[in-house]
Motif scaffolding. Structure first.
Motif, PDB file in Angstrom:
ATOM      1  N   ILE A   1      -7.049   4.843   3.593  1.00 45.50           N
ATOM      2  CA  ILE A   1      -6.583   5.392   2.411  1.00 45.50           C
ATOM      3  C   ILE A   1      -7.307   6.379   2.171  1.00 45.50           C
ATOM      4  N   THR A   2      -7.193   7.506   1.601  1.00 40.51           N
ATOM      5  CA  THR A   2      -7.867   8.704   1.287  1.00 40.51           C
ATOM      6  C   THR A   2      -8.109   8.926  -0.315  1.00 40.51           C
ATOM      7  N   LEU A   3      -9.440   8.979  -0.411  1.00 42.10           N
ATOM      8  CA  LEU A   3      -9.900   8.809  -1.982  1.00 42.10           C
ATOM      9  C   LEU A   3     -10.115  10.284  -2.269  1.00 42.10           C
ATOM     10  N   ASP A   4      -9.511  10.867  -3.230  1.00 42.20           N
ATOM     11  CA  ASP A   4      -9.569  12.474  -3.569  1.00 42.20           C
ATOM     12  C   ASP A   4     -10.945  12.644  -4.168  1.00 42.20           C
ATOM     13  N   SER A   5     -11.756  11.904  -4.994  1.00 43.91           N
ATOM     14  CA  SER A   5     -12.922  12.029  -5.391  1.00 43.91           C
ATOM     15  C   SER A   5     -13.421  10.670  -5.762  1.00 43.91           C
ATOM     16  N   ILE A   6     -14.795  10.532  -5.941  1.00 48.80           N
ATOM     17  CA  ILE A   6     -15.475   9.369  -6.174  1.00 48.80           C
ATOM     18  C   ILE A   6     -16.555   9.615  -7.024  1.00 48.80           C
ATOM     19  N   ASN A   7     -16.799   8.632  -8.092  1.00 48.58           N
ATOM     20  CA  ASN A   7     -17.632   8.535  -9.053  1.00 48.58           C
ATOM     21  C   ASN A   7     -18.242   7.311  -9.170  1.00 48.58           C
ATOM     22  N   LEU A   8     -19.635   7.289  -9.102  1.00 48.74           N
ATOM     23  CA  LEU A   8     -20.319   5.942  -9.134  1.00 48.74           C
ATOM     24  C   LEU A   8     -21.335   6.223 -10.304  1.00 48.74           C
TER      25      LEU A   8
ATOM     26  N   PRO B   1     -13.190  14.824  -0.623  1.00 52.99           N
ATOM     27  CA  PRO B   1     -12.246  13.636  -0.086  1.00 52.99           C
ATOM     28  C   PRO B   1     -13.087  12.641   0.727  1.00 52.99           C
ATOM     29  N   ASN B   2     -12.829  11.184   0.627  1.00 53.63           N
ATOM     30  CA  ASN B   2     -13.620  10.401   1.477  1.00 53.63           C
ATOM     31  C   ASN B   2     -12.354   9.499   1.966  1.00 53.63           C
ATOM     32  N   VAL B   3     -12.307   8.983   3.066  1.00 51.89           N
ATOM     33  CA  VAL B   3     -11.089   8.215   3.881  1.00 51.89           C
ATOM     34  C   VAL B   3     -11.980   6.866   3.963  1.00 51.89           C
ATOM     35  N   LEU B   4     -11.379   5.899   3.486  1.00 46.92           N
ATOM     36  CA  LEU B   4     -11.837   4.334   3.458  1.00 46.92           C
ATOM     37  C   LEU B   4     -10.877   3.585   4.527  1.00 46.92           C
TER      38      LEU B   4
ATOM     39  N   GLN C   1       0.887  -0.953   0.153  1.00 40.55           N
ATOM     40  CA  GLN C   1       0.115  -0.029  -0.007  1.00 40.55           C
ATOM     41  C   GLN C   1       1.070   1.254   0.052  1.00 40.55           C
ATOM     42  N   SER C   2       2.082   1.188   0.813  1.00 39.24           N
ATOM     43  CA  SER C   2       2.823   2.619   0.804  1.00 39.24           C
ATOM     44  C   SER C   2       3.315   2.810  -0.494  1.00 39.24           C
ATOM     45  N   GLU C   3       3.777   1.662  -1.350  1.00 38.02           N
ATOM     46  CA  GLU C   3       4.163   1.910  -2.955  1.00 38.02           C
ATOM     47  C   GLU C   3       3.186   2.425  -3.549  1.00 38.02           C
ATOM     48  N   LEU C   4       1.974   1.929  -3.106  1.00 30.04           N
ATOM     49  CA  LEU C   4       0.830   2.606  -4.115  1.00 30.04           C
ATOM     50  C   LEU C   4       0.791   3.948  -4.035  1.00 30.04           C
ATOM     51  N   VAL C   5       0.504   4.449  -2.568  1.00 30.16           N
ATOM     52  CA  VAL C   5       0.205   5.651  -2.389  1.00 30.16           C
ATOM     53  C   VAL C   5       1.316   6.538  -2.933  1.00 30.16           C
ATOM     54  N   ARG C   6       2.735   6.138  -2.567  1.00 36.95           N
ATOM     55  CA  ARG C   6       3.635   6.826  -3.092  1.00 36.95           C
ATOM     56  C   ARG C   6       3.814   7.288  -4.477  1.00 36.95           C
ATOM     57  N   LEU C   7       3.580   6.153  -5.356  1.00 36.01           N
ATOM     58  CA  LEU C   7       3.355   6.530  -6.688  1.00 36.01           C
ATOM     59  C   LEU C   7       2.326   7.264  -7.067  1.00 36.01           C
ATOM     60  N   ALA C   8       1.222   7.065  -6.335  1.00 37.91           N
ATOM     61  CA  ALA C   8      -0.035   8.111  -6.724  1.00 37.91           C
ATOM     62  C   ALA C   8       0.159   9.384  -6.514  1.00 37.91           C
ATOM     63  N   HIS C   9       0.845   9.719  -5.553  1.00 38.61           N
ATOM     64  CA  HIS C   9       1.119  11.401  -5.285  1.00 38.61           C
ATOM     65  C   HIS C   9       2.466  11.610  -5.719  1.00 38.61           C
TER      66      HIS C   9
ATOM     67  N   GLY D   1     -12.832   6.694  -9.145  1.00 34.83           N
ATOM     68  CA  GLY D   1     -12.426   7.799  -8.347  1.00 34.83           C
ATOM     69  C   GLY D   1     -10.702   8.250  -8.860  1.00 34.83           C
ATOM     70  N   GLN D   2     -10.186   8.836  -7.690  1.00 35.62           N
ATOM     71  CA  GLN D   2      -8.845   9.544  -7.953  1.00 35.62           C
ATOM     72  C   GLN D   2      -8.223   9.566  -6.840  1.00 35.62           C
ATOM     73  N   ILE D   3      -6.982   8.804  -6.709  1.00 33.48           N
ATOM     74  CA  ILE D   3      -6.087   8.929  -5.615  1.00 33.48           C
ATOM     75  C   ILE D   3      -4.740   9.670  -6.160  1.00 33.48           C
ATOM     76  N   GLY D   4      -4.454  10.916  -5.780  1.00 29.75           N
ATOM     77  CA  GLY D   4      -3.472  11.534  -6.464  1.00 29.75           C
ATOM     78  C   GLY D   4      -3.608  11.679  -8.022  1.00 29.75           C
ATOM     79  N   GLN D   5      -2.555  11.056  -8.681  1.00 32.77           N
ATOM     80  CA  GLN D   5      -2.548  10.889 -10.160  1.00 32.77           C
ATOM     81  C   GLN D   5      -3.052   9.333 -10.368  1.00 32.77           C
TER      82      GLN D   5
END
Length: 1442
Positions: A911-918, A938-941, A856-864, A967-971
Motif C-alpha cells: 500500500i502506498t502512503l502519500d505522506s507520513i507525519n510522525l 510517498p512511501n510504499v509499505l 483492502q481494495s475497498e479501502l483503497v478504492r474509497l480513499a482515492h 499520514g494520508q492515502i488519497g483522501q
C-alpha cells in the motif's frame, strides 16, 4: 388439633371412650390414664405397656352464677360472693379469684393424648416380622394396611399375648380412629379454602345487651379500618400496623352461631378477636339488680377478650339524667375495672367526648393483640407437636398444612405480612423435605389441560381438594400455590425486587423438576411453562412498579432480574419456534447459537407422530425448507453457519420414536450437557469468547440417520418432525397469546422482538451494558433483514464496540461485516472505511487472504475516490510503529538529525502512503506540545516490517517518545497511536506494549559545546600593536565549518594589514581550571605535530579550517589599544587610585558552528592593557640649601623584560634641576634591565625656583620620559610591538618612549589658617545620641593686599562624613565670617549622631576656597573616635533576684 378431630370421629361412630397410648421411656409403652387402675405389662422386646380403664368424657358444668354467695361451683370450687358478703366479709382477693377466668385449656386437655415415639429404622423392622412384633409395630402395620382398606379394622380381631396379657379388638378400634382422623382432615380442605376466600378481615363481636347497636353502628363502622395500631409479631415484638381492616358482627349473627365447636378450634383465625359489650342504664337499682348480674354472666369464665361500652342516652340539657348516667358509669368502672386493665369506656350518643374514639381504638387493639398472642401460641404449640411426629408413618402433611396456613392467614389478616411470609417459607421447606424424604411414589401432576400456563400469581387456580393426594399434595400444583401465596404477600409489602428474585429462582428450580418428569408430561410442557411463568411474573411486577421507591443499588439488581426473566423466556420461546420450523427466521448469531446449541431438546417418552390428515402441511413445510437459502455475507465471506441445535433434530426425533432403534451409544446418550437453567442471560455472555461450540460430526440433512430394517417404520423427515411438533404443541399450549405468537413467522418475529427488547432495555437500566448491547445486536439483525439499515447500523456499532473492547475477535468477525454492509448501503463513507480497517485489523486466521484483499481494495478504492472532505481514520491496530532496537538517538540542543522508524503494515498487499507525519512527545513536560516530523515523499509499505527515515529538526532538550503516526492515502487521513511492535530481527509477529514507552530520541540539555577564552590573561601594552590569543576548545562536539565573528569594543582596533594566525593548542593556559602556571612560566611543549595556518578576516569573520574541528586551537589577532591619557605617577605615601577597568578593552566573539550553523556561542573577552611602568615618587632628602632629592621608582606592569635606555625629567614651574644635568641621570646607569613584576629607582636632584602664578597655572605637572625596549612572548603576555614591514629595519633595536606625569607640591612653610578639632564630651559618644562636633578656625597672619579677596571676611566651610556611620543634623556647607586680621578666631559647630558603635572616623571640616598649602590642620592626619553602644532600655530589662 389432632385430638379434636379424633373426638369428632369418635362421636360420629359412637365408639367407646378412648384411652391414652404413650411411651413411658426407652422401650416402654403406656396405654390408658396413669392412675391406680392401670395395668403395666412387659413386652417380649422390653417394651413396658401400661393399660387402664377408659375415663369418662363428661365434666361437671359451671354453677358459679346459680346462687351467688351460697353454692360452691362444682367445676371451679369457688364461691361467688353475694352483695351482702361483699359488703361484709368478702375480700378483694376472693372477688379477684372468683371473677378470674381459668387458665387457657389446650386441646389436649379436652381430649386424651395419642403419641407415638418410634425410630424410623424400627418401624419397618417391627412391622415385617411376627416374632419381633410389638404393640407399636403391630399398630404401624395396621395403620399402613388401613390406608388401603379401612374395613380391615372392623373385621380384624386379634389377640396379642405379651407377658401373659391379652389385648382385644379395642386396640384395633383405636387404630381405626387414627386412620379415619387422617382421612377426615382432608375433608376440611374445601371448607378451609372457602373460609380463606371470604374471611379477609378481623372479626369484632358485639354483645348488644341493651339493643344499642342499630343506633351506634354507623358511628362505629365509620372508624374502620383502624388507622394505626400496634400488634405483636411472632417473636412478641411490637409492629406498627396501618389501616387494619376489621368487621363488627353481633354475637347473635348466624355467621357466629352456626359453627361447630371443632370448627371453631380448627379455624380459630376467623373467630372474634374482641368482644364489645354495649350497655346502658338510667338507674342504680336497675344496674345492681339486672345489669350487673347479666354482665357477670356474660364475661365470667370466658376466654374472650372483652370490654364494656356504656352508652349514655341522656340529653346534655337534662342535668339530672346526665348526673345519673355518670353515677351508673362510675359504679360500672368500680365493678369491672382493675388496676392492671381498664375495661370500661363511656360513649355519649348525643355529644361524644373528644378522646372516646381514641380510647375505643386503643381498647380494641389491646384485645386484638392479646387474642392474637394467645392464638399464635396455640398454633405454635400444635405445629410443634406435629413437627415432632414428622418422621412417624402416621404423620399427615395435610394436617400440618392446615395448621401452618391458618397461622399464616391469621398473620395476613392482621397485616403482619412478614410473619405470614415466614410461615409460608417454612411450609415450603417442610413440603420439599417431605417430598424428597418419602419413599412412596407420588403423582407429580401437570397433566391437566391448562397446566402449561404457570399459576405463580393465582393461589385459587385450583382447589386444594383437587390436588390432594393421600396425606399430601401433588408437587406441580402445590409448589405453585405456595409461591402464589408468597408473591401475594410480597406485593402487599411492596417488595418487587424480592418477588423478581424469588420468582426467577423458583422458575429455575421448578424447571429442573419438570425436566425430571418430562417423560410423563405433555410435549414441550417444560418450555411452555417457563415462557408463561416468566411473562406472567414480568407483567405482575411491572404493573406494581413505581419509579423512585427503590434504592439505586436495589433498583439496578431489580432490572437485572427482569432482564434475566425476559432472556430466559426468549430462549425457551426460540426453542419452541425452532421445533415447528421457524429456525430459518432466527438469526444465527453467536448469542443465539450459544443459547440454543447448549439447550437440550425436549425428552418426551415418545416423539409426537404426524397426524394422518397433515400431508398438505408436510408438503408445505418441505417447500419452505427447499426454498430457504442462506443469506450471502458481505465481501463474499465464506463462513460456516453457527448451529442453533445441540444435536441434529432429525436424529433426535427419530431416536425417540418408539418403533426405531436408538442407534449407537453416542446417539442414545448424548454427550452434550444442556445449558444451565439458571444462567438467566444467554449463554454466550457467560462463556469465554474463545470457546467455540464444535460443529456436529453428523451433517444436517433431510435424510434418515441410518439404514433400517424393512420391518421398522420409515423414519420421519424434517418437515414431518416440524408438523408433528406443531400439532403436539397445539394440544399442549392452552394460552391463546402464545399460540398466536407461534402461528406464523410474522407473529413469531413480533414476539421475538418484544422479548429481546424487554431483556435489552432492562439490562441497560441495570447498567449491565454488555448484556444489553449483545441483545441490541439481535434487534439489529431483524432490522437489517427488513431493510431498516439506519437502526441496524446504530445497534451494530454498539455491539462491535463491545466485542472490540473485550477482545472477542471471533464474535467481532461475525458482526462487523454486517455493520460494514449497512454503512455501505447508507453511503456512510467514513464509517465504511473504518469498518474495512477494523476487518483488516482482526486476526489473520479469521478470514481468508482473498477476503482480506477484498477489504483492502475497498479501502483503497474509497480513499482515492472523489470524496467531498478528507476522512480521518484511526489505523492503530493496522499500522504500528516503533523505534529501532538499541539506544535512543542522542542529539545536542538545537541540532538537527535523521530519525529511522520501523513501521509494521497489517495490510495483505503493498500500500502506498502519500505522506507520513510522525509526532514526538516529550516525556518530561506535559505542557510541551508534540513535535511533528514530516515526510512529503510517498512511501510504499510492504506487508510486515518497513523502515522509514525522517528528517529531524532541532528539538528542545529532553527525552522523546513516539507519539502518533499520521499520514494520508488519497483522501484518507489515517492516524496510528503509539502501539509498539517489537521483536527479534528474524520475526515480525512478536508484539508487546512497552511500559513505560522506550525513548527514541534524547536531546541533551544545553551545555558548553565549545569554549572561547583569552589565551593570555596578563596585560598587554597600550598604544602598541599586540597579539591577542583566542583559545578555541571544542567540548565533544565538531566545529567543522565553524565561523567566528570578531567585533572589538571602544578603544580597541584590529590591524587589518596583517593576517590572522591559527595554530594548534597543546598546552595549558593560565585560565585552565586544573593547572595554573606560575609567573614567568612557559607552556610546556608536547610531542605533537603543531599546525599553523594563516587566515584572513573578511567582514569581521574567520572561517575555521577542517583540522580545527575537534582540536583545541589558538587564533592570534593583531590589535591595538588606543589611549590619549598620560600615565600619572603618585606619591609613595598615598595609595594607588587607578582603576583596572580603565585599562580594560573588550572583544566580542560570535561562533557559529554545527551542521547548519545552528549552534551559536557568544562570548565577550576582556583584555587587560597597561603601560609598561607604574611610577611613584618620594623626596628622600631635604638639604639645608633647599635642594631636594627626588626618587622615582619604576614598577614593571608586564610579564616581560623591560630595558631602559634613557630617562629624563621635564620639571614644572617652581622647580629647577640642580646643576648641569638637565634632568638626566648619569649615563652609566643605562641600560637598566627590569625583570617582570620587579621595580627600579632613579634619583633626581632638584631645587625650588621662583614662582610665577600665571606660569604655574600653565604647567602644573612634571613629565618623566623613559626610552625603553621590551622582550617578551605573546603566549605569556606583553611582547614587542609588531612593526610594519615597510618601516622595519633588520637588526635595529626597537626603542619605545614612555611618558608619565608627576605632580610636585611645594612644602607648606607659612600657613595662613589653622583648623583644630575640639575635644569631645567626657562622657563619650553613644549610638543614637546627638553630639556637637566643633572646629576652631584661626587666622595665623595678616593677608597681603594682593591676597585679600573682595569678601575678605567670609570663609567657605564644608563638613564631610561617612553616611553609613554618621548622620549630620546641622548645615554641612556654609560661610562664616572671619576677620582678615591676624589672630581672628571662629568656632564652627555641627550636630551629629553616630549610627554604629566602635572606632570610626569623625566628620572632617574642609575649606574648599583655601589652598591646602595655606591651611594647617590639627590633627594633621585622620584619626578615630570611640562610639559606645546605645544604653539599655528599662522596658526590656527583667529584674533578677539576688
Amino acid at each position: 388439633m389432632q385430638n379434636t378431630l379424633l373426638n369428632q370421629t369418635k362421636e360420629s361412630l359412637q365408639l367407646s371412650p378412648k384411652f391414652e397410648v404413650s411411651a413411658c421411656g426407652v422401650g416402654e409403652f403406656s396405654v390408658g390414664h396413669n392412675n391406680s387402675n392401670n395395668r403395666t405389662m412387659k413386652g417380649n422386646n422390653g417394651y413396658l405397656v401400661t393399660m387402664g380403664a377408659p375415663s369418662p368424657r363428661s365434666r361437671p358444668a359451671c354453677t358459679c352464677s346459680n346462687r351467688p354467695g351460697s353454692v360452691r361451683c362444682a367445676r371451679h370450687g369457688y364461691v361467688v360472693p353475694s352483695e351482702r358478703m361483699k359488703k361484709r366479709v368478702a375480700s378483694k382477693e376472693i372477688l379477684r379469684r372468683a371473677l378470674t377466668p381459668p387458665p387457657p385449656r389446650r386441646c389436649e386437655k379436652r381430649s386424651e393424648e395419642i403419641r407415638f415415639f418410634m425410630n424410623d429404622s424400627d418401624t419397618t423392622q417391627l412391622a415385617t416380622t411376627y416374632d419381633k412384633l410389638t404393640c407399636v409395630g403391630f399398630i404401624s402395620s395396621i395403620v399402613v394396611s388401613m390406608r388401603n382398606n379401612t374395613s380391615l379394622a372392623r373385621k380384624e380381631e386379634r389377640h396379642i399375648h405379651m407377658g401373659g396379657a391379652n389385648i382385644t379388638s379395642s386396640l384395633l378400634v383405636f387404630v381405626f380412629v387414627v386412620v379415619n382422623a387422617a382421612v377426615s382432615m382432608a375433608n376440611f380442605l374445601a371448607q378451609f379454602q372457602s373460609i380463606k376466600s371470604t374471611s379477609d378481615r378481623l372479626v369484632i363481636s358485639v354483645e348488644d345487651v341493651s339493643d344499642l347497636w342499630p343506633a351506634v353502628k354507623p358511628a362505629f363502622e365509620a372508624r374502620l379500618p383502624f388507622k394505626q395500631g400496634s400488634l405483636n409479631n411472632k417473636t412478641r415484638n411490637p409492629v406498627l400496623v396501618e389501616k387494619l381492616p376489621a368487621e363488627f358482627i353481633l354475637t347473635t349473627d348466624s355467621r357466629l352461631r352456626s359453627r361447630f365447636p371443632q370448627e371453631q378450634l380448627l379455624f380459630w383465625f376467623r373467630e372474634p378477636y374482641a368482644t364489645i359489650v354495649l350497655v346502658t342504664c338510667e338507674d342504680l337499682d336497675e344496674f345492681k339488680t339486672i345489669l350487673k348480674p347479666r354482665l357477670k354472666l356474660i364475661v365470667q369464665n370466658d376466654e374472650r377478650e372483652w370490654f364494656i361500652v356504656f352508652v349514655s342516652r341522656a340529653h346534655p340539657a337534662n342535668d339530672k339524667a346526665s348526673a345519673m348516667a355518670k353515677k351508673v358509669y362510675a359504679k360500672l368502672e368500680v365493678e369491672f375495672n382493675t388496676k392492671k386493665r381498664e375495661r370500661c369506656c363511656k360513649y355519649d350518643i348525643h355529644l361524644p367526648e373528644s378522646n372516646f374514639w381514641e380510647d375505643l381504638e386503643s381498647k380494641i387493639m389491646e384485645c386484638i393483640r392479646n387474642t392474637l398472642d394467645k392464638r399464635v401460641q396455640f398454633y405454635e404449640e400444635e405445629i410443634r407437636k406435629l413437627s415432632e411426629q414428622r418422621l412417624m408413618p402416621v404423620w399427615n402433611f395435610c394436617n400440618f398444612f392446615i395448621l401452618k396456613e391458618s397461622l399464616a392467614f391469621m398473620f395476613e389478616m392482621a397485616h403482619l405480612h412478614d410473619d405470614a411470609l415466614r410461615e409460608y417459607d417454612e411450609l415450603e421447606l417442610c413440603y420439599i423435605e417431605t417430598v424428597n424424604n418419602t419413599g412412596k411414589q407420588r403423582d407429580f401432576g401437570g397433566a391437566d389441560h391448562g397446566d402449561d400456563q404457570a399459576a405463580l400469581l393465582n393461589p385459587g387456580n385450583k382447589a386444594l381438594t383437587q390436588i390432594v393426594q393421600d396425606d399430601s399434595f401433588r408437587e406441580f400444583e402445590f409448589r405453585q400455590y405456595l409461591f402464589a401465596c408468597q408473591s401475594k404477600l410480597l406485593f402487599k409489602l411492596n417488595r418487587l425486587f424480592e418477588v423478581a428474585s424469588r420468582g426467577y429462582s423458583f422458575i429455575i428450580s421448578f424447571s429442573k423438576s419438570l425436566a425430571l418428569h418430562e417423560r410423563i408430561l405433555p410435549f414441550c410442557m417444560r418450555e411452555t411453562w417457563v415462557v408463561t411463568a416468566c411473562l406472567a411474573l414480568i407483567d405482575a411486577i411491572l404493573s406494581n412498579y413505581n419509579d423512585g421507591l427503590m434504592a439505586p443499588d436495589i433498583e439496578k439488581r431489580f432490572f437485572h432480574l427482569l432482564g434475566d426473566l425476559y432472556s430466559l423466556a426468549r430462549v425457551k420461546f426460540m426453542r419452541l419456534a425452532y421445533l415447528i420450523g421457524y429456525g430459518t427466521e432466527i438469526e444465527r448469531s453467536p448469542v443465539n447459537s450459544a443459547a440454543l446449541s447448549l439447550l437440550s431438546w425436549p425428552k418426551p417418552a415418545v416423539w409426537p407422530s404426524v397426524p394422518a390428515d397433515a400431508s398438505a402441511e408436510v408438503l408445505e413445510k418441505e417447500k419452505v425448507i427447499l426454498q430457504t437459502t442462506s443469506r450471502t455475507k458481505p465481501f463474499g465471506i465464506q463462513r460456516k453457519p453457527l448451529p442453533l441445535e445441540p444435536t441434529v433434530l432429525l436424529r433426535e426425533a427419530n431416536r425417540r420414536r418408539a418403533s426405531l432403534s436408538a442407534g449407537n451409544a453416542f446417539e442414545t446418550f448424548d454427550g452434550r450437557q444442556g445449558i444451565t437453567e439458571g444462567s438467566g442471560f444467554d449463554a454466550s455472555t457467560r462463556m469465554s469468547p474463545s470457546q467455540k461450540v464444535p460443529p456436529s460430526s453428523i451433517p444436517r440433512t433431510n435424510s434418515s440417520p441410518g439404514n433400517f430394517d424393512g420391518s421398522i417404520d420409515r423414519p420421519m423427515r424434517l418437515a414431518e418432525i416440524f408438523v408433528a411438533a406443531e400439532h403436539a404443541l397445539k394440544k399442549t399450549i392452552s394460552s391463546q397469546e402464545l399460540l398466536k405468537s407461534l402461528s406464523s413467522s410474522e407473529e413469531f418475529e413480533q414476539k421475538y422482538l418484544e422479548l429481546t427488547k424487554g431483556a435489552a432495555d432492562n439490562y441497560h437500566r441495570s447498567l449491565w451494558k454488555r448484556h444489553g448491547v449483545v441483545l441490541d445486536g439481535e434487534i439489529a439483525a431483524v432490522s437489517f433483514k427488513h431493510g431498516h439499515f439506519d437502526q441496524a447500523a446504530k445497534s451494530y456499532e454498539k455491539v462491535c464496540a463491545l466485542y472490540s473492547g473485550e477482545g472477542w475477535q471471533d464474535l467481532l468477525a461475525e458482526v462487523l461485516p454486517n455493520l460494514a454492509e449497512c454503512q455501505k448501503i447508507l453511503n456512510d463513507q467514513a464509517g465504511y472505511l473504518l469498518s474495512c480497517v477494523r476487518l483488516l485489523s482482526l486476526d489473520e486466521g479469521l478470514f481468508l487472504n482473498e477476503e482480506r484483499q477484498a477489504f483492502q481494495s475497498e479501502l483503497v478504492r474509497l480513499a482515492h475516490s472523489e470524496l467531498k472532505d478528507p476522512v480521518p481514520l484511526d489505523v492503530s491496530s493496522l499500522i504500528t510503529f516503533s523505534g529501532n532496537p538499541g539506544p535512543p538517538l542522542e542529539l545536542c540542543d538545537r541540532d538537527p538529525g535523521t530519525l529511522s522508524v520501523t513501521v509494521w503494515s497489517g495490510f495483505p498487499d503493498d500500500i502506498t502512503l502519500d505522506s507520513i507525519n510522525l509526532t514526538l512527545v516529550p516525556t518530561s513536560s506535559v505542557d510541551e506540545g508534540a513535535k511533528a516530523l514530516q515526510s512529503s515523499t510517498p512511501n510504499v509499505l510492504h506487508p510486515g516490517r518497513n523502515t522509514i527515515t525522517l528528517d529531524l529538526p532541532p528539538q528542545k532538550p529532553g527525552s522523546y517518545v513516539l507519539g502518533v503516526l499520521t499520514g494520508q492515502i488519497g483522501q484518507l487521513r489515517f492516524r496510528s497511536h503509539s502501539f509498539s511492535k517489537i521483536g527479534p530481527a528474524d520475526t515480525d509477529d512478536f508484539m508487546s506494549y512497552e511500559k513505560p514507552a522506550k525513548p527514541i530520541l534524547k536531546v541533551l540539555r544545553p551545555r558548553a559545546l565549545v569554549d572561547l577564552d583569552a589565551a593570555v590573561s596578563s596585560p598587554l601594552l597600550t598604544n602598541e600593536r599586540q597579539w591577542i590569543g583566542i583559545l578555541v576548545r571544542p567540548i565533544n562536539y565538531s566545529l567543522k565549518g565553524a565561523v567566528l565573528y570578531i567585533d572589538t569594543g571602544p578603544g580597541l582596533e584590529i590591524d587589518d594589514s596583517h593576517v590572522i594566525e591559527m595554530e594548534t593548542y597543546a598546552g595549558v593556559s593560565e585560565n585552565d581550571d586544573n593547572k595554573v602556571q606560575k609567573d614567568g612560566a612557559q607552556i610546556d611543549s608536547l610531542n605533537y605535530e603543531k599546525k599553523v595556518e594563516r587566515l584572513t578576516l573578511h567582514n569581521g569573520k574567520i572561517e575555521f579550517p577542517n583540522w580545527a574541528s575537534d582540536t583545541p586551537s589558538i587564533i592570534w589577532v593583531l590589535v591595538r589599544a588606543m589611549s590619549d591619557m598620560l600615565s600619572r605617577g603618585s606619591s609613595s605615601v598615598t595609595t594607588r587610585r587607578e582603576s583596572i577597568v580603565d585599562a580594560m578593552r573588550t572583544i566580542a566573539l560570535n561562533l557559529e558552528f554545527g551542521v547548519y550553523h545552528n549552534q551559536i556561542f557568544e562570548r565577550t573577552l576582556a583584555v587587560h592593557f597597561t603601560y609598561p611602568f607604574y611610577v611613584t615618587t618620594r623626596v628622600t632628602d631635604k638639604c639645608n640649601d633647599g635642594t631636594l632629592l627626588l626618587q622615582v621608582i619604576l614598577h614593571s606592569e608586564v610579564k616581560a623584560t623591560l630595558t631602559i635606555y634613557d630617562a629624563w625629567l621635564d620639571l614644572q614651574h617652581g622647580f629647577i634641576h640642580n646643576g648641569q644635568t638637565e634632568g638626566r641621570p648619569s649615563s652609566s646607569l643605562f641600560p637598566l634591565v627590569i625583570s617582570p613584576t620587579s621595580k627600579a629607582g632613579i634619583l633626581f636632584s632638584i631645587c625650588l625656583g621662583k614662582t610665577n602664578g600665571e606660569e604655574d597655572r600653565k604647567q602644573q605637572e612634571s613629565i618623566l620620559n623613559i626610552k625603553y625596549g621590551i622582550s617578551g612572548d605573546r603566549t605569556i603576555g606583553a611582547h614587542p610591538p609588531v612593526m610594519d614591514e615597510s618601516t622595519k629595519v633588520d637588526g635595529a633595536r626597537q626603542e619605545l618612549i614612555f611618558k608619565n606625569a608627576i605632580t610636585l607640591q611645594r612644602p607648606v612653610l607659612d600657613p595662613c589658617l589653622a583648623v583644630g578639632f575640639l575635644p569631645l564630651p567626657s562622657d563619650g559618644l553613644r549610638v543614637g545620641q546627638l553630639v556637637k562636633m566643633q572646629w576652631r578656625v584661626e587666622r595665623l597672619k595678616d593677608l597681603d593686599e594682593k591676597e585679600v579677596p573682595e569678601q575678605n571676611d567670609e570663609v567657605l566651610y564644608e563638613v564631610k562624613a561617612n553616611s553609613g556611620n554618621w548622620m549630620i543634623a546641622g548645615r554641612k556647607r556654609g560661610h562664616v565670617s572671619l576677620s582678615p586680621k591676624q589672630g581672628a578666631r571662629i568656632i564652627i559647630s555641627v550636630l551629629c549622631m553616630p549610627l554604629v558603635a566602635g572606632y570610626v572616623r569623625p566628620p572632617h571640616l574642609g575649606l574648599p576656597d583655601v589652598d591646602e598649602a595655606n591651611v594647617s590642620c590639627k590633627p594633621a592626619g585622620p584619626h578615630l573616635v570611640c562610639v559606645l553602644p546605645p544604653a539599655l532600655s528599662s522596658s526590656f530589662c527583667i529584674p533578677v533576684n539576688s
